[in-house]
Scaffold this motif. Structure first.
Motif, PDB file in Angstrom:
ATOM      1  N   SER A  74      11.051   7.366   7.294  1.00  0.00           N
ATOM      2  CA  SER A  74       9.667   7.238   5.859  1.00  0.00           C
ATOM      3  C   SER A  74       8.448   6.977   7.177  1.00  0.00           C
ATOM      4  CB  SER A  74       9.557   7.308   4.987  1.00  0.00           C
ATOM      5  OG  SER A  74       9.686   5.497   4.713  1.00  0.00           O
ATOM      6  N   LYS A  75       6.819   7.565   6.305  1.00  0.00           N
ATOM      7  CA  LYS A  75       6.037   6.762   7.515  1.00  0.00           C
ATOM      8  C   LYS A  75       5.164   7.282   6.591  1.00  0.00           C
ATOM      9  CE  LYS A  75       2.779   6.351  10.806  1.00  0.00           C
ATOM     10  NZ  LYS A  75       3.180   5.044  10.814  1.00  0.00           N
ATOM     11  N   VAL A  76       4.113   6.156   6.314  1.00  0.00           N
ATOM     12  CA  VAL A  76       2.719   6.379   5.604  1.00  0.00           C
ATOM     13  C   VAL A  76       1.626   5.879   6.476  1.00  0.00           C
ATOM     14  CG1 VAL A  76       1.900   4.498   3.659  1.00  0.00           C
ATOM     15  CG2 VAL A  76       4.099   4.579   3.892  1.00  0.00           C
ATOM     16  N   SER A  77       1.108   7.598   5.633  1.00  0.00           N
ATOM     17  CA  SER A  77      -0.306   7.261   6.994  1.00  0.00           C
ATOM     18  C   SER A  77      -1.289   6.859   6.030  1.00  0.00           C
ATOM     19  CB  SER A  77      -0.215   9.141   7.092  1.00  0.00           C
ATOM     20  OG  SER A  77       0.593   9.019   8.176  1.00  0.00           O
ATOM     21  N   PRO A  78      -2.031   5.916   6.266  1.00  0.00           N
ATOM     22  CA  PRO A  78      -2.968   5.681   4.546  1.00  0.00           C
ATOM     23  C   PRO A  78      -3.980   5.825   4.897  1.00  0.00           C
ATOM     24  CG  PRO A  78      -2.900   3.544   6.579  1.00  0.00           C
ATOM     25  CD  PRO A  78      -1.292   4.535   7.190  1.00  0.00           C
ATOM     26  N   VAL A  79      -5.225   6.270   4.485  1.00  0.00           N
ATOM     27  CA  VAL A  79      -7.071   6.174   4.173  1.00  0.00           C
ATOM     28  C   VAL A  79      -7.566   5.440   3.421  1.00  0.00           C
ATOM     29  CG1 VAL A  79      -8.711   7.657   3.365  1.00  0.00           C
ATOM     30  CG2 VAL A  79      -5.625   8.733   4.388  1.00  0.00           C
ATOM     31  N   ALA A  80      -7.404   4.100   4.237  1.00  0.00           N
ATOM     32  CA  ALA A  80      -8.547   2.979   3.069  1.00  0.00           C
ATOM     33  C   ALA A  80      -9.358   2.428   3.699  1.00  0.00           C
ATOM     34  CB  ALA A  80      -7.339   1.830   2.504  1.00  0.00           C
ATOM     35  N   ILE A  81      -9.801   1.073   3.960  1.00  0.00           N
ATOM     36  CA  ILE A  81     -10.685   0.858   4.207  1.00  0.00           C
ATOM     37  C   ILE A  81     -11.032   1.137   6.072  1.00  0.00           C
ATOM     38  CG2 ILE A  81     -10.613  -1.461   3.827  1.00  0.00           C
ATOM     39  CD1 ILE A  81     -13.601  -2.020   3.451  1.00  0.00           C
ATOM     40  N   ALA A  82     -10.041   0.695   6.071  1.00  0.00           N
ATOM     41  CA  ALA A  82      -9.828   0.598   7.645  1.00  0.00           C
ATOM     42  C   ALA A  82      -9.890   2.140   8.301  1.00  0.00           C
ATOM     43  CB  ALA A  82      -8.487  -0.018   7.944  1.00  0.00           C
ATOM     44  N   GLN A  83     -10.034   3.467   7.635  1.00  0.00           N
ATOM     45  CA  GLN A  83      -9.868   4.297   7.603  1.00  0.00           C
ATOM     46  C   GLN A  83     -11.779   5.144   7.781  1.00  0.00           C
ATOM     47  OE1 GLN A  83      -6.999   3.777   6.608  1.00  0.00           O
ATOM     48  NE2 GLN A  83      -5.894   3.072   8.560  1.00  0.00           N
ATOM     49  N   ILE A  84     -11.848   5.052   6.747  1.00  0.00           N
ATOM     50  CA  ILE A  84     -13.036   5.351   6.029  1.00  0.00           C
ATOM     51  C   ILE A  84     -13.641   3.967   5.488  1.00  0.00           C
ATOM     52  CG2 ILE A  84     -14.544   6.539   4.122  1.00  0.00           C
ATOM     53  CD1 ILE A  84     -11.905   8.805   4.076  1.00  0.00           C
ATOM     54  N   PRO A  85     -14.604   3.462   6.397  1.00  0.00           N
ATOM     55  CA  PRO A  85     -15.583   2.437   6.379  1.00  0.00           C
ATOM     56  C   PRO A  85     -16.232   2.630   4.732  1.00  0.00           C
ATOM     57  CG  PRO A  85     -15.544   2.597   7.963  1.00  0.00           C
ATOM     58  CD  PRO A  85     -14.941   3.808   7.943  1.00  0.00           C
ATOM     59  N   GLY A  86     -16.951   2.961   4.338  1.00  0.00           N
ATOM     60  CA  GLY A  86     -17.401   4.270   3.390  1.00  0.00           C
ATOM     61  C   GLY A  86     -16.732   3.286   2.080  1.00  0.00           C
ATOM     62  N   LEU A  87     -15.093   3.488   2.395  1.00  0.00           N
ATOM     63  CA  LEU A  87     -14.409   3.345   0.693  1.00  0.00           C
ATOM     64  C   LEU A  87     -14.592   1.332   0.399  1.00  0.00           C
ATOM     65  CD1 LEU A  87     -10.803   5.050   1.513  1.00  0.00           C
ATOM     66  CD2 LEU A  87     -12.627   5.473   0.073  1.00  0.00           C
ATOM     67  N   ASN A  88     -15.607   0.650   0.811  1.00  0.00           N
ATOM     68  CA  ASN A  88     -15.668  -0.758   0.818  1.00  0.00           C
ATOM     69  C   ASN A  88     -16.502  -0.312  -0.424  1.00  0.00           C
ATOM     70  OD1 ASN A  88     -15.900  -3.601   1.458  1.00  0.00           O
ATOM     71  ND2 ASN A  88     -17.219  -2.881   2.177  1.00  0.00           N
ATOM     72  N   THR A  89     -15.356  -1.550  -1.392  1.00  0.00           N
ATOM     73  CA  THR A  89     -16.840  -1.793  -3.329  1.00  0.00           C
ATOM     74  C   THR A  89     -16.226  -0.713  -3.684  1.00  0.00           C
ATOM     75  OG1 THR A  89     -18.455  -1.324  -2.394  1.00  0.00           O
ATOM     76  CG2 THR A  89     -17.978  -3.734  -1.854  1.00  0.00           C
ATOM     77  N   LEU A  90     -15.652   0.782  -3.468  1.00  0.00           N
ATOM     78  CA  LEU A  90     -15.464   1.386  -4.426  1.00  0.00           C
ATOM     79  C   LEU A  90     -14.259   1.480  -4.947  1.00  0.00           C
ATOM     80  CD1 LEU A  90     -16.959   4.793  -2.127  1.00  0.00           C
ATOM     81  CD2 LEU A  90     -17.620   2.904  -3.647  1.00  0.00           C
ATOM     82  N   GLY A  91     -12.746   0.920  -4.381  1.00  0.00           N
ATOM     83  CA  GLY A  91     -11.650   0.974  -5.305  1.00  0.00           C
ATOM     84  C   GLY A  91     -11.181   1.925  -5.376  1.00  0.00           C
ATOM     85  N   ILE A  92     -10.988   2.827  -4.063  1.00  0.00           N
ATOM     86  CA  ILE A  92     -10.383   3.939  -4.024  1.00  0.00           C
ATOM     87  C   ILE A  92      -8.921   3.691  -2.960  1.00  0.00           C
ATOM     88  CG2 ILE A  92     -11.244   5.677  -6.267  1.00  0.00           C
ATOM     89  CD1 ILE A  92     -12.900   6.645  -3.969  1.00  0.00           C
ATOM     90  N   SER A  93      -7.980   4.244  -2.428  1.00  0.00           N
ATOM     91  CA  SER A  93      -8.239   5.016  -1.066  1.00  0.00           C
ATOM     92  C   SER A  93      -6.947   5.454  -1.537  1.00  0.00           C
ATOM     93  CB  SER A  93      -7.195   3.298  -0.853  1.00  0.00           C
ATOM     94  OG  SER A  93      -6.249   2.617  -1.124  1.00  0.00           O
ATOM     95  N   LEU A  94      -6.376   6.485  -0.367  1.00  0.00           N
ATOM     96  CA  LEU A  94      -5.200   7.144   0.051  1.00  0.00           C
ATOM     97  C   LEU A  94      -4.001   7.286   0.834  1.00  0.00           C
ATOM     98  CD1 LEU A  94      -7.379  10.679  -0.484  1.00  0.00           C
ATOM     99  CD2 LEU A  94      -5.827  10.266  -2.312  1.00  0.00           C
ATOM    100  N   ALA A  95      -2.838   7.427   0.660  1.00  0.00           N
ATOM    101  CA  ALA A  95      -1.407   7.249   1.799  1.00  0.00           C
ATOM    102  C   ALA A  95      -1.063   8.530   1.745  1.00  0.00           C
ATOM    103  CB  ALA A  95      -0.880   6.485   0.745  1.00  0.00           C
ATOM    104  N   ARG A  96      -0.519   8.996   2.745  1.00  0.00           N
ATOM    105  CA  ARG A  96       0.249  10.602   2.603  1.00  0.00           C
ATOM    106  C   ARG A  96       1.354  10.155   3.418  1.00  0.00           C
ATOM    107  NH1 ARG A  96       0.346  16.247   5.783  1.00  0.00           N
ATOM    108  NH2 ARG A  96       3.145  16.290   6.199  1.00  0.00           N
ATOM    109  N   ILE A  97       2.001   9.988   2.777  1.00  0.00           N
ATOM    110  CA  ILE A  97       4.398  10.016   2.909  1.00  0.00           C
ATOM    111  C   ILE A  97       4.566  11.015   3.771  1.00  0.00           C
ATOM    112  CG2 ILE A  97       5.511   8.108   2.331  1.00  0.00           C
ATOM    113  CD1 ILE A  97       4.012   7.286  -0.131  1.00  0.00           C
ATOM    114  N   ASP A  98       4.694  10.204   4.859  1.00  0.00           N
ATOM    115  CA  ASP A  98       6.189  11.773   5.521  1.00  0.00           C
ATOM    116  C   ASP A  98       7.843  11.372   5.631  1.00  0.00           C
ATOM    117  OD1 ASP A  98       4.771  13.938   6.457  1.00  0.00           O
ATOM    118  OD2 ASP A  98       3.298  12.556   6.519  1.00  0.00           O
TER     119      ASP A  98
END
Length: 216
Positions: A74-98
């Motif tokens: 499997s491979k987890v592809s995160p979309v968190a603060i490292a990928q979108i700096p604007g997520l800082n303090t917003l309390g949300i993130s995403l991840a695609r998993i294959d």
């Protein structure tokens, strides 16, 4: 006198409850300033809002399938603060998993987030284990379009049980949910946990524990 005292007690109790939860943001956003070495307190320092632009809130590439040639398939592809700096303090993130056929996301926990998973492709066997004393497995086989929730902090897993590749999308209730893969944490810690502790805890021979520690 009883009525005013009751009101005061209720007010005090409501204040205690109010302080137990995160307060509302004091500004529109707090784009993470990754260039500074400032102390991090519940997030990264804020970039000057005048220096922000659309790219601070943008990420591209989540449609691209991840490489599933890992040992777990499997491979987890995160979309968190490292990928979108604007997520800082917003309390949300995403991840695609294959997932490759029979591929798994090993039992793990997110210490700071609940997770809601949607199957994009294929068929997944998913589940989580409740806390002691029940330690009950709650699991289900999901098809494309199905949704499943993993409560915060509970061990959970996913496995591709279809004939081909599978993919899912997870939303998490933290900009930095954290992940503790249980086997890696137990057998791959640095420095390692004493063999005697693991041998007694898992009822395994020390030679097996040693081999697992080498593997992880």
């Amino acid at each position: 006198m009883a009525h005013p005292i009751l009101v005061l007690c209720l007010l005090a109790f409501s204040c205690i409850l109010a302080t137990a939860f995160e307060s509302s943001p004091l500004q529109d956003f707090c784009v993470a300033d990754t260039s500074t070495n400032a102390v991090h307190v519940n997030g990264l320092p804020c970039l000057d809002s005048k220096l922000t632009n659309a790219n601070n809130f943008y990420f591209s590439g989540l449609h691209i399938a991840g490489n599933t040639s890992s040992s777990v398939g499997s491979k987890v592809s995160p979309v968190a603060i490292a990928q979108i700096p604007g997520l800082n303090t917003l309390g949300i993130s995403l991840a695609r998993i294959d997932y490759a056929p029979r591929g798994v996301v090993p039992p793990h926990t997110h210490p700071r987030a609940s997770e809601i998973l949607t199957v994009l492709k294929g068929k997944l066997y998913v589940g989580f284990v409740t806390s002691i004393p029940e330690s009950r497995l709650i699991s289900k086989v999901l098809q494309k379009g199905d949704v499943f929730v993993f409560p915060i902090g509970l061990p959970h897993f996913q496995q591709n049980v279809g004939n081909g590749n599978a993919a899912s999308l997870s939303a998490l209730t933290s900009q930095n949910p954290g992940v503790i893969i249980i086997a890696n944490a137990v057998f791959g810690s640095h420095p390692p946990i004493a063999e005697d502790v693991l041998s007694k805890s898992f009822q395994l021979d020390k030679s097996v524990v040693s081999r697992l520690q080498t593997q992880f």
